[in-house]
Design a protein around this motif. Structure first.
Motif, short mmCIF file in Angstrom:
data_model
loop_
_atom_site.label_atom_id
_atom_site.label_comp_id
_atom_site.label_asym_id
_atom_site.label_seq_id
_atom_site.Cartn_x
_atom_site.Cartn_y
_atom_site.Cartn_z
N LEU A 164 17.45 -2.65 -3.21
CA LEU A 164 16.00 -2.65 -3.35
C LEU A 164 15.25 -3.73 -2.36
N GLU A 165 16.02 -5.00 -2.55
CA GLU A 165 15.50 -5.97 -1.77
C GLU A 165 15.68 -5.91 -0.34
N ARG A 166 16.73 -5.32 0.05
CA ARG A 166 16.84 -5.01 1.55
C ARG A 166 15.83 -4.03 1.99
N ALA A 167 15.51 -3.11 1.21
CA ALA A 167 14.70 -2.04 1.47
C ALA A 167 13.29 -2.35 1.71
N LEU A 168 12.76 -3.45 1.10
CA LEU A 168 11.10 -3.82 0.87
C LEU A 168 11.00 -4.92 2.10
N GLU A 169 9.84 -4.71 2.76
CA GLU A 169 9.34 -5.34 3.80
C GLU A 169 9.52 -6.79 3.73
N LYS A 170 9.07 -7.34 2.49
CA LYS A 170 9.21 -8.79 2.16
C LYS A 170 10.13 -9.06 1.20
N GLY A 171 11.26 -8.05 0.94
CA GLY A 171 12.13 -8.60 -0.06
C GLY A 171 11.54 -8.83 -1.43
N ASN A 227 7.96 -8.42 -2.70
CA ASN A 227 7.35 -7.15 -3.13
C ASN A 227 7.83 -7.09 -4.37
N MET A 228 8.46 -7.53 -5.03
CA MET A 228 9.07 -7.27 -6.44
C MET A 228 8.50 -7.89 -7.48
N ARG A 229 7.55 -7.12 -8.28
CA ARG A 229 6.72 -7.88 -9.40
C ARG A 229 7.66 -8.38 -10.57
N SER A 230 8.60 -7.33 -10.92
CA SER A 230 9.54 -7.30 -11.85
C SER A 230 10.65 -6.21 -11.70
N VAL A 231 11.75 -6.47 -12.52
CA VAL A 231 12.71 -5.47 -12.62
C VAL A 231 13.35 -5.61 -13.87
N TYR A 232 13.25 -4.59 -14.70
CA TYR A 232 13.92 -4.58 -16.15
C TYR A 232 14.89 -3.92 -16.31
N VAL A 233 15.86 -4.12 -17.16
CA VAL A 233 16.94 -3.34 -17.71
C VAL A 233 16.84 -2.58 -18.94
N THR A 234 16.97 -1.38 -19.15
CA THR A 234 16.52 -0.73 -20.60
C THR A 234 17.27 0.34 -21.03
N THR A 235 17.41 0.67 -22.13
CA THR A 235 17.98 1.95 -22.66
C THR A 235 17.04 2.94 -22.76
N LEU A 247 16.96 6.04 -5.33
CA LEU A 247 15.91 5.13 -5.45
C LEU A 247 14.90 5.38 -4.68
N ARG A 248 13.74 6.18 -5.36
CA ARG A 248 12.69 6.67 -4.65
C ARG A 248 11.35 6.38 -5.54
N SER A 249 10.49 5.73 -4.73
CA SER A 249 9.36 5.07 -5.45
C SER A 249 7.91 6.25 -5.23
N LYS A 250 8.21 7.16 -4.22
CA LYS A 250 7.26 8.01 -3.80
C LYS A 250 6.04 7.37 -3.55
N ASP A 251 4.78 7.58 -4.35
CA ASP A 251 3.49 6.90 -3.94
C ASP A 251 3.36 5.73 -5.12
N LYS A 252 4.31 5.35 -5.89
CA LYS A 252 3.90 4.67 -7.06
C LYS A 252 4.76 3.19 -6.95
N LEU A 253 3.96 2.26 -7.50
CA LEU A 253 4.24 0.90 -7.56
C LEU A 253 5.42 0.76 -8.72
N THR A 254 5.30 1.88 -9.62
CA THR A 254 6.31 1.46 -10.78
C THR A 254 7.07 2.95 -10.81
N ASP A 267 0.99 -1.23 -0.03
CA ASP A 267 -0.09 0.03 0.08
C ASP A 267 0.89 1.23 0.13
N MET A 268 1.04 2.03 -1.16
CA MET A 268 1.97 2.83 -1.31
C MET A 268 1.55 4.18 -0.68
N ASN A 269 0.33 4.31 -0.46
CA ASN A 269 -0.38 5.53 0.37
C ASN A 269 0.31 5.72 1.91
N GLN A 270 0.97 4.39 2.22
CA GLN A 270 1.51 4.12 3.65
C GLN A 270 3.20 4.52 3.42
#
Length: 213
Positions: A186-193, A196-204, A153-160, A36-39
């Motif tokens: 990122l894994e260390r920063a998330l409550e459930k490691g 809580n990560m749906r996906s991570v992509y590398v891109t140009t 590395l800042r999500s603000k209130d967004k999941l993406t 819940d990114m409102n939290q």
């Protein structure tokens, strides 16, 4: 040693993305889940030192005077804003906006922080560029050098959200190590490691993307 699947993903992105006539940024796109990114407690807000930097010098503005200002210039600050120049910025919001857009980040002697917050917060705040306070026990040169290799590395209130990890002209292994550093932090920063990560992509910037998580 960087994980093989991350290195292979970076190599594939670099090889298969069309080359442009400018040095593209290489980014990591992060998608979170089950949060819940409102939290505020669930939001990611980390500063990370990349082992190989971003492949370019950041433009750093420093609010300082006297010896600190001189040392900031020697350390590679793009702009050193004195107390007199700060007063000019306070009275000229157009000039302040131009400087805010020009610099990647700011550092300020603590004595300048109240006037910056009160008068320039409306310009710097929305851009995420409020100055980093230069504490009395910190060396301005060392701080500038550390910030050259740092990303937020800042999500603000967004999941993406996205974060830069380098430039396309960097070595693929160096880029892969930067990506791995981001993923690990990122894994260390998330409550459930990783859960809580749906996906991570590398891109140009304008090319293809490859999944690393």
């Amino acid at each position: 040693m960087v994980e093989d699947h991350i290195l292979e993903a970076v190599k594939k992105v670099l090889e298969e993305s069309p080359k442009r006539n400018f040095s593209e940024s290489v980014d990591v796109a992060i998608n979170l889940r089950n949060l819940d990114m409102n939290q505020p407690k669930n939001r990611v807000d980390e500063e990370i030192i990349l082992p190989h930097g971003l492949g370019k010098d950041l433009k750093i503005g420093v609010f300082a005077k006297g010896d600190v200002g001189l040392r900031a210039k020697d350390a590679g600050a793009a702009y050193v804003i004195s107390d007199i120049e700060l007063e000019e910025l306070v009275g000229d919001k157009s000039k302040a906006r131009s400087l805010a857009n020009e610099c990647d980040l700011f550092i300020a002697e603590t004595q300048f922080m109240p006037i910056i917050g009160k008068n320039l917060g409306v310009v710097l705040g929305p851009r995420g560029k409020m100055p980093i306070p230069l504490l009395p026990n910190k060396d301005i040169g060392e701080l500038i050098q550390s910030k050259q290799n740092a990303v937020k590395l800042r999500s603000k209130d967004k999941l993406t959200f996205h974060v830069a990890v380098g430039r396309r002209n960097m070595d693929s292994e160096a880029l892969a190590e930067n990506v791995e550093t981001i993923v690990t932090r990122l894994e260390r920063a998330l409550e459930k490691g990783k859960h809580n990560m749906r996906s991570v992509y590398v891109t140009t910037t304008m090319g293809k993307s490859e999944r690393v998580v």
